[in-house]
Design an enzyme around this catalytic site. Structure first.
Site, PDB file in Angstrom:
ATOM      1  N   ASP A  71     -13.531  -8.953 -10.602  1.00 34.36           N
ATOM      2  CA  ASP A  71     -12.996  -7.627 -10.331  1.00 34.36           C
ATOM      3  C   ASP A  71     -12.619  -7.007 -11.686  1.00 34.36           C
ATOM      4  O   ASP A  71     -11.771  -7.551 -12.407  1.00 34.36           O
ATOM      5  CB  ASP A  71     -11.771  -7.735  -9.416  1.00 34.36           C
ATOM      6  CG  ASP A  71     -11.242  -6.366  -9.005  1.00 34.36           C
ATOM      7  OD1 ASP A  71     -11.261  -5.448  -9.857  1.00 34.36           O
ATOM      8  OD2 ASP A  71     -10.806  -6.220  -7.858  1.00 34.36           O
TER       9      ASP A  71
ATOM     10  N   TYR B   3     -11.870   5.345 -10.967  1.00 36.23           N
ATOM     11  CA  TYR B   3     -10.816   6.342 -11.237  1.00 36.23           C
ATOM     12  C   TYR B   3      -9.703   5.833 -12.150  1.00 36.23           C
ATOM     13  O   TYR B   3      -8.737   6.529 -12.386  1.00 36.23           O
ATOM     14  CB  TYR B   3     -10.214   6.851  -9.914  1.00 36.23           C
ATOM     15  CG  TYR B   3      -9.710   5.770  -8.984  1.00 36.23           C
ATOM     16  CD1 TYR B   3      -8.468   5.182  -9.182  1.00 36.23           C
ATOM     17  CD2 TYR B   3     -10.492   5.325  -7.917  1.00 36.23           C
ATOM     18  CE1 TYR B   3      -8.012   4.184  -8.344  1.00 36.23           C
ATOM     19  CE2 TYR B   3     -10.041   4.327  -7.071  1.00 36.23           C
ATOM     20  CZ  TYR B   3      -8.803   3.757  -7.280  1.00 36.23           C
ATOM     21  OH  TYR B   3      -8.362   2.761  -6.453  1.00 36.23           O
ATOM     22  N   LYS B   4      -9.832   4.600 -12.678  1.00 35.77           N
ATOM     23  CA  LYS B   4      -8.793   4.090 -13.580  1.00 35.77           C
ATOM     24  C   LYS B   4      -9.185   4.448 -15.020  1.00 35.77           C
ATOM     25  O   LYS B   4      -9.117   5.600 -15.390  1.00 35.77           O
ATOM     26  CB  LYS B   4      -8.588   2.607 -13.337  1.00 35.77           C
ATOM     27  CG  LYS B   4      -7.927   2.391 -11.962  1.00 35.77           C
ATOM     28  CD  LYS B   4      -7.775   0.954 -11.538  1.00 35.77           C
ATOM     29  CE  LYS B   4      -7.077   0.915 -10.169  1.00 35.77           C
ATOM     30  NZ  LYS B   4      -7.139  -0.385  -9.536  1.00 35.77           N
TER      31      LYS B   4
ATOM     32  N   ARG C 168       5.349  -0.865 -15.255  1.00 37.47           N
ATOM     33  CA  ARG C 168       4.054  -1.096 -15.891  1.00 37.47           C
ATOM     34  C   ARG C 168       3.733   0.116 -16.756  1.00 37.47           C
ATOM     35  O   ARG C 168       3.698   1.243 -16.275  1.00 37.47           O
ATOM     36  CB  ARG C 168       2.998  -1.279 -14.803  1.00 37.47           C
ATOM     37  CG  ARG C 168       1.691  -1.817 -15.307  1.00 37.47           C
ATOM     38  CD  ARG C 168       0.745  -2.111 -14.165  1.00 37.47           C
ATOM     39  NE  ARG C 168       0.356  -0.883 -13.479  1.00 37.47           N
ATOM     40  CZ  ARG C 168      -0.610  -0.814 -12.565  1.00 37.47           C
ATOM     41  NH1 ARG C 168      -1.275  -1.907 -12.220  1.00 37.47           N
ATOM     42  NH2 ARG C 168      -0.931   0.316 -12.005  1.00 37.47           N
TER      43      ARG C 168
HETATM   44  C1  PLP Z   1      -7.112  -0.513  -8.214  1.00 37.71           C
HETATM   45  C2  PLP Z   1      -7.662  -1.783  -7.698  1.00 37.71           C
HETATM   46  C3  PLP Z   1      -8.440  -1.795  -6.540  1.00 37.71           C
HETATM   47  C4  PLP Z   1      -8.647  -0.509  -5.792  1.00 37.71           C
HETATM   48  O1  PLP Z   1      -9.443  -0.577  -4.678  1.00 37.71           O
HETATM   49  P1  PLP Z   1      -9.812   0.778  -3.911  1.00 37.71           P
HETATM   50  O2  PLP Z   1     -10.777   0.366  -2.902  1.00 37.71           O
HETATM   51  O3  PLP Z   1     -10.344   1.734  -4.928  1.00 37.71           O
HETATM   52  O4  PLP Z   1      -8.559   1.328  -3.326  1.00 37.71           O
HETATM   53  C5  PLP Z   1      -8.981  -3.013  -6.140  1.00 37.71           C
HETATM   54  N1  PLP Z   1      -8.761  -4.167  -6.845  1.00 37.71           N
HETATM   55  C6  PLP Z   1      -7.997  -4.159  -7.960  1.00 37.71           C
HETATM   56  C7  PLP Z   1      -7.775  -5.418  -8.732  1.00 37.71           C
HETATM   57  C8  PLP Z   1      -7.422  -2.980  -8.410  1.00 37.71           C
HETATM   58  O5  PLP Z   1      -6.656  -2.967  -9.499  1.00 37.71           O
END
Ligand code: PLP
Length: 416
Positions: free
Chosen positions: A212, A237-238, A386
């Site tokens: 991930d 979106y990050k 954070r």
């Molecule tokens: C932000 C994040 C997600 C986000 O999942 P969405 O399906 O976009 O809501 C998933 N896994 C991790 C580790 C994250 O930090």
């Protein structure tokens, strides 16, 4: 002898100003939409800021691609946008060759599709290994795939600050493991996992590895191909600034394309999309991991940010990231450690990603105070703040003012 508080602040501010003056990426700060009233945005790792150029691109997209070309645009490019954009993410941020990355769905849905495909491709192996401290979606999806495939979730216990280590993997992964799911950068501590070493260890046990990349894509360089990664998902979106609800990306190593079958069979992932045939035949290659109509509109901002990441280069972005988190940890040492605040991230910059976490029992209230004054970190239950530092949109001075504001808010709390 301890320096007086104002001397400490003066020294830190001089250090930050100097770092900004020497920052080769400082020019990129101007590319982002200004937010009046926000003095320190420390959440770009949760929702990246929009680019100024994106407003224009979105209105041109509405007027031209959508408004004028109408449905013809599907033939004129939109059908290929998920793989074209995927290839660009792969080249610019993932260290991966073309044909293995696609943009679609949310991270949650992509994770489900890849994890389900991985488990069903490994007959005779009935365990999914997941970190107990992983982000909720990763844990919940593992549990749901386990329930649907008859597999069992096997949890890895890890150090909350150092994160997952090779020894944790060797102690948990076995001949029963089908697939291991881990985060490259821990969403709380920012601990940076040894992607190459862990992937190799998982392979020695004969299992597949799914990374991930939500908190590393766009901030930390990686070499998915060279490190033999099987599968990966990440967020748009990050650090990739695609905007709220921007789609995720998925990487599937080319050698696995003929072996894996994803569970959400939709017409957009079929071999001949417009044949309207009876029965599903999966497309060849990475296209098969698409299910329904891809969110092309939401890919416009993501594409703009990729241009910026490419121009700046992911290695230079990482250097600035290390510099930003380094300054924040220095400021912590001088201002927050003496107040009893705990550092919840690795102290060694080589061991951490792009954010820094701190802990103190006052931080729920402190975060409320900070948001009211335009200093925006996020709060992580039970007592963590954070500090996210998106390298292209954050200056050293802004990062430092954030830490100074935490310090001041703690004083205000004590006085109240
Ligand atoms: C932000 C994040 C997600 C986000 O999942 P969405 O399906 O976009 O809501 C998933 N896994 C991790 C580790 C994250 O930090």
């Amino acid at each position: 002898m301890t320096a007086s508080p104002s001397l400490v602040l003066d020294g830190l501010r001089a250090q930050a100003t100097d770092l900004d003056a020497r920052d080769p990426l400082a020019g990129y700060l101007e590319e982002f939409v200004p937010a009046p009233g926000v003095t320190a945005y420390l959440d770009g790792n949760s929702l990246g800021r929009p680019l100024r150029s994106t407003a224009d691109h979105l209105s041109r997209f509405v007027a031209d691609d959508w408004g004028t070309r109408l449905i013809r645009s599907w033939d004129e490019g939109w059908m290929d946008t998920p793989t074209v954009l995927g290839d660009r993410i792969a080249r610019i941020a993932l260290g991966a060759a073309a044909g293995q990355t696609v943009v679609a769905d949310s991270t949650t849905v992509m994770l489900y599709k890849l994890l389900h495909a991985a488990v069903t491709a490994m007959p005779g192996r009935d365990e999914i290994v997941v970190e107990r401290a992983n982000f909720p979606t990763d844990r919940f999806i593992a549990e749901s795939v386990a329930a649907q495939t008859g597999a069992t979730v096997r949890w890895v216990e890890t150090d909350p600050i150092a994160g997952v280590r090779l020894t944790d993997i060797d102690a948990t992964v076995s001949e029963r493991t089908a697939v291991v799911v881990l985060s490259h950068v821990d969403y709380r501590s920012a601990a940076l996992a040894d992607m190459a070493g862990i992937t190799a260890a998982v392979h020695r046990h004969g299992a597949l590895m799914l990374w991930d990349l939500c908190h590393s894509a766009g901030a930390v360089p990686m070499q998915l191909d060279a490190w033999d990664v099987d599968l990966a998902v990440g967020c748009g979106y990050k650090y990739l600034n695609g905007g709220p609800g921007s789609p995720a990306f998925a990487y599937v190593r080319a050698e696995l394309h003929d072996r894996l079958r994803q569970p959400i069979q939709g017409w957009m992932g079929a071999a001949d999309v417009f044949a309207m045939k009876e029965g599903y035949t999966a497309a060849r290659g990475i296209r098969q991991f698409i299910s329904g109509t891809p969110p092309v509109l939401a890919m416009v901002p993501l594409s703009d940010m990729l241009d910026l990441v490419e121009r700046a280069s992911i290695d230079a972005i990482r250097r600035k990231s290390v510099s930003l988190t380094g300054l924040v940890v220095d400021a912590y040492d001088r201002l927050l450690a003496p107040r009893g605040v705990r550092l919840l991230s690795p102290a060694d910059p080589a061991q951490r990603g792009g954010h820094v976490s701190f802990g103190h029992e006052s931080f729920r209230e402190v975060t409320r105070l900070l948001w009211r004054q335009g200093v925006i970190p996020d709060f992580r239950f039970p007592d963590g703040i954070r500090v996210g530092l998106s390298p292209l949109s954050t200056s050293h001075r802004e990062a430092l003012e954030g830490v100074i504001a935490i310090h001041a808010a703690m004083d205000a709390q004590d006085a109240a």
